[in-house]
Motif scaffolding. Sequence first.
Motif, PDB file in Angstrom:
ATOM      1  N   MET A   1       0.582  -1.246  -0.297  1.00 43.94           N
ATOM      2  CA  MET A   1      -0.063  -0.241   0.492  1.00 43.94           C
ATOM      3  C   MET A   1       0.744   1.580   0.360  1.00 43.94           C
ATOM      4  SD  MET A   1      -1.268   0.235   3.824  1.00 43.94           S
ATOM      5  CE  MET A   1       0.032  -0.477   5.491  1.00 43.94           C
ATOM      6  N   ARG A   2       0.517   2.443  -0.449  1.00 38.69           N
ATOM      7  CA  ARG A   2       1.384   3.301  -0.387  1.00 38.69           C
ATOM      8  C   ARG A   2       0.414   4.448   0.135  1.00 38.69           C
ATOM      9  NH1 ARG A   2       5.643   3.003  -4.475  1.00 38.69           N
ATOM     10  NH2 ARG A   2       5.112   5.789  -5.119  1.00 38.69           N
ATOM     11  N   ALA A   3       0.554   6.314   0.238  1.00 41.96           N
ATOM     12  CA  ALA A   3      -0.206   6.648   0.145  1.00 41.96           C
ATOM     13  C   ALA A   3       0.819   7.960   0.057  1.00 41.96           C
ATOM     14  CB  ALA A   3      -0.636   7.262   1.932  1.00 41.96           C
ATOM     15  N   THR A   4       0.630   9.220  -0.564  1.00 41.30           N
ATOM     16  CA  THR A   4       1.190  10.514  -0.784  1.00 41.30           C
ATOM     17  C   THR A   4       0.626  11.537  -0.326  1.00 41.30           C
ATOM     18  OG1 THR A   4       2.528   8.750  -2.533  1.00 41.30           O
ATOM     19  CG2 THR A   4       2.403  11.683  -2.651  1.00 41.30           C
ATOM     20  N   SER A   5       1.187  12.666  -0.499  1.00 44.10           N
ATOM     21  CA  SER A   5       1.025  13.876   0.429  1.00 44.10           C
ATOM     22  C   SER A   5       1.638  15.186  -0.224  1.00 44.10           C
ATOM     23  CB  SER A   5       0.958  13.943   1.568  1.00 44.10           C
ATOM     24  OG  SER A   5      -0.277  13.597   2.458  1.00 44.10           O
ATOM     25  N   THR A   6       1.165  15.658  -1.363  1.00 48.14           N
ATOM     26  CA  THR A   6       1.414  16.858  -1.964  1.00 48.14           C
ATOM     27  C   THR A   6       1.344  18.093  -1.340  1.00 48.14           C
ATOM     28  OG1 THR A   6       1.887  15.087  -3.734  1.00 48.14           O
ATOM     29  CG2 THR A   6       2.057  18.286  -4.430  1.00 48.14           C
ATOM     30  N   ALA A   7       2.623  18.767  -1.802  1.00 42.50           N
ATOM     31  CA  ALA A   7       2.603  20.839  -1.057  1.00 42.50           C
ATOM     32  C   ALA A   7       3.274  21.155  -2.103  1.00 42.50           C
ATOM     33  CB  ALA A   7       2.547  21.374   0.113  1.00 42.50           C
ATOM     34  N   VAL A   8       3.276  22.960  -2.476  1.00 42.88           N
ATOM     35  CA  VAL A   8       4.094  23.556  -3.318  1.00 42.88           C
ATOM     36  C   VAL A   8       4.333  24.665  -2.307  1.00 42.88           C
ATOM     37  CG1 VAL A   8       4.489  25.342  -5.442  1.00 42.88           C
ATOM     38  CG2 VAL A   8       3.467  22.651  -5.684  1.00 42.88           C
ATOM     39  N   VAL A   9       5.002  24.870  -1.752  1.00 46.42           N
ATOM     40  CA  VAL A   9       5.950  25.638  -1.096  1.00 46.42           C
ATOM     41  C   VAL A   9       7.051  27.195  -2.431  1.00 46.42           C
ATOM     42  CG1 VAL A   9       6.149  24.462   1.206  1.00 46.42           C
ATOM     43  CG2 VAL A   9       7.702  24.893  -0.754  1.00 46.42           C
ATOM     44  N   PRO A  10       6.948  28.034  -1.274  1.00 47.15           N
ATOM     45  CA  PRO A  10       7.548  29.395  -2.459  1.00 47.15           C
ATOM     46  C   PRO A  10       9.077  29.211  -2.049  1.00 47.15           C
ATOM     47  CG  PRO A  10       6.814  30.179  -0.820  1.00 47.15           C
ATOM     48  CD  PRO A  10       6.114  28.667  -0.123  1.00 47.15           C
ATOM     49  N   SER A  11       9.754  28.673  -2.191  1.00 52.04           N
ATOM     50  CA  SER A  11      11.259  27.752  -2.049  1.00 52.04           C
ATOM     51  C   SER A  11      11.541  27.155  -2.779  1.00 52.04           C
ATOM     52  CB  SER A  11      11.264  27.422  -0.398  1.00 52.04           C
ATOM     53  OG  SER A  11      11.115  28.379   0.809  1.00 52.04           O
ATOM     54  N   SER A  12      13.229  27.588  -3.175  1.00 53.74           N
ATOM     55  CA  SER A  12      13.513  26.986  -4.201  1.00 53.74           C
ATOM     56  C   SER A  12      14.451  25.129  -3.652  1.00 53.74           C
ATOM     57  CB  SER A  12      15.241  27.226  -4.358  1.00 53.74           C
ATOM     58  OG  SER A  12      16.232  27.434  -3.697  1.00 53.74           O
ATOM     59  N   PRO A  13      14.761  24.364  -4.826  1.00 51.96           N
ATOM     60  CA  PRO A  13      14.575  22.844  -4.772  1.00 51.96           C
ATOM     61  C   PRO A  13      15.874  23.068  -3.517  1.00 51.96           C
ATOM     62  CG  PRO A  13      13.920  22.750  -6.461  1.00 51.96           C
ATOM     63  CD  PRO A  13      14.327  24.612  -6.148  1.00 51.96           C
ATOM     64  N   ASP A  14      16.944  23.565  -3.386  1.00 56.73           N
ATOM     65  CA  ASP A  14      17.982  23.928  -2.750  1.00 56.73           C
ATOM     66  C   ASP A  14      17.596  24.013  -1.377  1.00 56.73           C
ATOM     67  OD1 ASP A  14      19.822  23.093  -5.335  1.00 56.73           O
ATOM     68  OD2 ASP A  14      20.698  24.833  -5.527  1.00 56.73           O
ATOM     69  N   GLN A  15      16.649  25.236  -1.017  1.00 55.84           N
ATOM     70  CA  GLN A  15      16.505  25.634  -0.033  1.00 55.84           C
ATOM     71  C   GLN A  15      15.720  24.787   0.516  1.00 55.84           C
ATOM     72  OE1 GLN A  15      14.321  29.198  -0.966  1.00 55.84           O
ATOM     73  NE2 GLN A  15      15.087  29.943  -0.113  1.00 55.84           N
ATOM     74  N   VAL A  16      14.732  23.588   0.107  1.00 58.82           N
ATOM     75  CA  VAL A  16      13.663  22.606   0.642  1.00 58.82           C
ATOM     76  C   VAL A  16      14.758  21.771   0.914  1.00 58.82           C
ATOM     77  CG1 VAL A  16      12.410  21.102  -0.112  1.00 58.82           C
ATOM     78  CG2 VAL A  16      11.406  23.401  -1.048  1.00 58.82           C
ATOM     79  N   TRP A  17      15.660  21.083   0.179  1.00 61.10           N
ATOM     80  CA  TRP A  17      16.333  20.152   0.490  1.00 61.10           C
ATOM     81  C   TRP A  17      17.841  20.214   1.402  1.00 61.10           C
ATOM     82  CZ3 TRP A  17      17.806  15.581  -1.006  1.00 61.10           C
ATOM     83  CH2 TRP A  17      18.369  14.654  -0.652  1.00 61.10           C
ATOM     84  N   ALA A  18      17.832  22.175   1.409  1.00 59.74           N
ATOM     85  CA  ALA A  18      18.781  22.167   2.466  1.00 59.74           C
ATOM     86  C   ALA A  18      18.274  21.491   4.077  1.00 59.74           C
ATOM     87  CB  ALA A  18      19.396  24.035   3.242  1.00 59.74           C
ATOM     88  N   VAL A  19      16.573  21.594   4.504  1.00 63.87           N
ATOM     89  CA  VAL A  19      15.894  21.505   5.258  1.00 63.87           C
ATOM     90  C   VAL A  19      15.892  20.181   5.001  1.00 63.87           C
ATOM     91  CG1 VAL A  19      13.667  21.344   6.544  1.00 63.87           C
ATOM     92  CG2 VAL A  19      14.532  22.842   5.713  1.00 63.87           C
ATOM     93  N   LEU A  20      15.476  19.290   4.059  1.00 64.05           N
ATOM     94  CA  LEU A  20      15.281  18.243   4.621  1.00 64.05           C
ATOM     95  C   LEU A  20      16.287  16.787   4.484  1.00 64.05           C
ATOM     96  CD1 LEU A  20      13.513  15.750   3.091  1.00 64.05           C
ATOM     97  CD2 LEU A  20      13.894  15.825   0.962  1.00 64.05           C
ATOM     98  N   ALA A  21      17.485  16.868   4.043  1.00 63.71           N
ATOM     99  CA  ALA A  21      18.943  16.787   4.477  1.00 63.71           C
ATOM    100  C   ALA A  21      19.249  16.889   5.698  1.00 63.71           C
ATOM    101  CB  ALA A  21      19.608  16.746   2.683  1.00 63.71           C
ATOM    102  N   ASP A  22      18.999  17.160   6.195  1.00 64.05           N
ATOM    103  CA  ASP A  22      19.285  17.619   7.961  1.00 64.05           C
ATOM    104  C   ASP A  22      18.963  17.367   9.201  1.00 64.05           C
ATOM    105  OD1 ASP A  22      20.608  18.689  10.132  1.00 64.05           O
ATOM    106  OD2 ASP A  22      19.561  20.823   9.906  1.00 64.05           O
ATOM    107  N   HIS A  23      18.941  16.101   8.778  1.00 65.13           N
ATOM    108  CA  HIS A  23      18.556  14.687   9.602  1.00 65.13           C
ATOM    109  C   HIS A  23      17.821  15.205  11.231  1.00 65.13           C
ATOM    110  CE1 HIS A  23      19.132  12.187   6.657  1.00 65.13           C
ATOM    111  NE2 HIS A  23      19.761  11.852   6.232  1.00 65.13           N
ATOM    112  N   GLU A  24      19.308  15.663  11.523  1.00 67.43           N
ATOM    113  CA  GLU A  24      19.119  15.990  13.033  1.00 67.43           C
ATOM    114  C   GLU A  24      18.506  17.388  13.392  1.00 67.43           C
ATOM    115  OE1 GLU A  24      23.066  16.288  14.094  1.00 67.43           O
ATOM    116  OE2 GLU A  24      22.905  13.710  14.931  1.00 67.43           O
ATOM    117  N   GLY A  25      17.946  18.151  11.837  1.00 62.55           N
ATOM    118  CA  GLY A  25      17.389  19.527  12.244  1.00 62.55           C
ATOM    119  C   GLY A  25      15.852  18.737  12.559  1.00 62.55           C
TER     120      GLY A  25
END
Length: 140
Positions: A1-25
């Motif tokens: 089974m799968r479930a997907t949630s989607t959103a669009v944010v007014p930030s660049s992929p690099d800005q979003v990545w910086a938050v996503l890839a910071d596990h301890e963050g």
Amino acid sequence: MRATSTAVVPSSPDQVWAVLADHEGMSSWGPGMKAEVTTPGTAERNGVGAVRRISAPGPAPAIVEEITRFEPGHALGYKALGGVPFKNYRGEVLLTPEGDGTRIDWTLSADQRVPYAEKAALKGVASGLLAAFVRAVKKS
């Protein structure tokens, strides 16, 4: 089974990545959560092979996840090693440029054992994770 949630944010992929890839963050955007990298990744500390331990408040066991995909600015994948009620639980977050922002697709998957109930729970987890993450991206 799968479930997907989607959103669009007014930030660049690099800005979003910086938050996503910071596990301890994650500790800063997951309410009451504490996250730590217990094993660094093979090529990058937070990259493929990294193991993160996520503790939530209360008596629930810590969730332990291994990073399985790490493509800066584009995709992060992980699988649970323990602490989740789903069998073969996996997550994938895809970032796609959209207009002046970034589309975030957060997909969770697991083996279904109990029809409907687990699917609804998985969708709730995906929605909750995405909502918390979007708040963190907007603050960054």
